[in-house]
Design an enzyme around this catalytic site. Structure first.
Site, short mmCIF file in Angstrom:
data_model
loop_
_atom_site.label_atom_id
_atom_site.label_comp_id
_atom_site.label_asym_id
_atom_site.label_seq_id
_atom_site.Cartn_x
_atom_site.Cartn_y
_atom_site.Cartn_z
NE ARG A 157 -2.30 -0.78 3.20
CZ ARG A 157 -2.09 -1.96 3.72
NH1 ARG A 157 -2.69 -3.26 3.21
NH2 ARG A 157 -1.17 -2.05 4.79
CB ILE A 158 3.03 2.68 2.03
CG1 ILE A 158 3.05 1.99 3.23
CG2 ILE A 158 4.63 3.78 1.73
CD1 ILE A 158 3.00 1.72 5.06
NE ARG A 239 9.80 -1.64 12.14
CZ ARG A 239 9.15 -0.81 11.31
NH1 ARG A 239 9.01 0.28 10.84
NH2 ARG A 239 7.37 -1.18 12.20
CD GLU A 268 14.48 3.05 14.27
OE1 GLU A 268 14.58 2.73 12.66
OE2 GLU A 268 14.16 3.87 14.73
CG HIS A 286 10.87 5.20 12.66
ND1 HIS A 286 11.13 3.85 13.24
CD2 HIS A 286 9.69 5.02 11.85
CE1 HIS A 286 10.27 2.80 12.87
NE2 HIS A 286 9.63 3.28 11.86
CB ILE A 287 9.03 11.76 12.00
CG1 ILE A 287 10.08 12.09 10.60
CG2 ILE A 287 9.75 11.42 13.20
CD1 ILE A 287 9.85 13.54 10.25
C1 GLV Z 1 5.98 2.69 11.35
O1 GLV Z 1 7.72 2.42 11.25
C2 GLV Z 1 5.10 1.66 11.46
O2 GLV Z 1 5.53 0.16 10.98
O3 GLV Z 1 3.92 1.76 11.66
#
Ligand code: GLV
Length: 326
Positions: A157-158, A239, A268, A286-287
């Site tokens: 999806r992303i 990730r 991280e 990681h935002i």
């Molecule tokens: C963020 O990194 C997520 O997996 O929602």
């Protein structure tokens, strides 16, 4: 009848606590003090539900200490912090938060693409340093995003939301995925399936959006970096661990590739200090999903999943449906 208990490991929004409070007894951590595994285990001993974040490790050792646990609701779409098989073996449901964060995470990947291409963090510190004496033709030359080739590895999806945005920039989009998308989706996104090696060789911007797992650990290492164009820009918005950070730092130092935009890192938040010395990286902590609306939606999605599971219903985002039969 006593209400079920839910442990929430990190701070969430007040409305999330209010919602949970209507259905459960809530042990919250609104002070947001990070909890050790032992502290989480102690809180969970008498609890039926856990609402956790991607920094909380949910493994067999923890589960063995939580006899009443019925559901683990992750406030994230990625769930590599959870041993799903161990949960299934104990009859514990696991849920995540897909969908609500696709667009915000895609926007962040694009932010990193544009910022690396136009050297935004370098030029900003130049201005802030008071060094700007005037306009020059050859000053701070970047590269074009428009009409370049975008290569996306991981077309869920992303990845698809990232591809969709490329149309406005007249980009050529190629992708690699475990399996090709349906032809109508490819057509809508104007995206072409290629092998990973072809993608590495052809793309000007390579965006990583596959989930992290044992199979994708160090998917991009020295060998893969060497296959990229020396002008390539690598974006990791998924990730830490899918990229070998040591190999990436070496490639960025040597000019094997041009630049990288990174939202995630190995180990991280203790990222490799080699990144800090490099000018050709844009770094963010990681935002990817961190807009107010999206983080609110993620927390409420996780809460709704937990409450559904506690009520005996199937949570909307159940990752291990086989648990019901286990
Ligand atoms: C963020 O990194 C997520 O997996 O929602």
């Amino acid at each position: 009848m006593a209400q079920p208990r839910i442990v929430v490991t990190r701070e969430v929004f007040d409305e999330t606590i209010d919602f949970l409070g209507r259905h459960c007894e809530v042990e919250a951590n609104q002070a947001d003090v990070p909890l050790t595994a032992d502290q989480i285990a102690a809180r969970l001993r008498n609890a039926e539900a856990l609402m956790c974040s991607l920094t909380d490790k949910v493994d067999a050792t923890l589960l063995a200490q939580c006899p009443r646990l019925k559901v683990v609701a992750n406030i994230a779409v990625g769930y590599n912090n959870i041993d799903v098989a161990a949960c299934t073996a104990r009859g514990i449901m696991v849920t995540n938060t897909p969908g609500v964060l696709d667009d915000s995470t895609a926007d962040l990947a694009w932010t990193l693409m544009l910022a690396t291409a136009r050297r935004l963090t370098e030029v900003e510190s130049y201005i802030r340093g008071g060094d700007w004496t005037g306009w020059r033709l050859k000053q701070w030359l970047g590269v074009d995003v428009h009409h370049a080739t975008l290569g996306i590895i991981g077309m869920g999806r992303i990845g698809q939301a990232i591809a969709k945005r490329a149309g406005g920039f007249d980009m050529r989009v190629i992708y690699h995925n475990r399996k090709p998308l349906a032809a109508d989706i490819e057509q809508r996104l104007n995206a072409r399936y290629v092998t990973q090696d072809a993608l590495l060789a052809e793309a000007d911007f390579i965006v990583l959006q596959m989930p992290y797992s044992a199979e994708t650990h160090h998917l991009i290492g020295a060998q893969e970096l060497a296959k990229m164009k020396p002008t390539a820009i690598l974006i990791n918005s998924t990730r830490g661990g899918v990229v070998d950070d040591v190999a990436l730092i070496e490639a960025l130092q040597a000019g094997t590739i041009r630049a990288a935009g990174l939202d995630v890192f190995e180990n991280e938040p203790k990222l490799n200090p080699g990144f800090l010395a490099l000018k050709n990286v844009v770094l963010s902590p990681h935002i990817g999903s961190s807009t107010e609306a999206t983080r609110r939606a993620m927390a409420m999605t996780a809460a709704a999943n937990a409450v559904a599971a506690l009520s005996g219903a199937l949570p909307p985002n159940l990752l291990n449906p086989e648990v019901k039969r286990a």
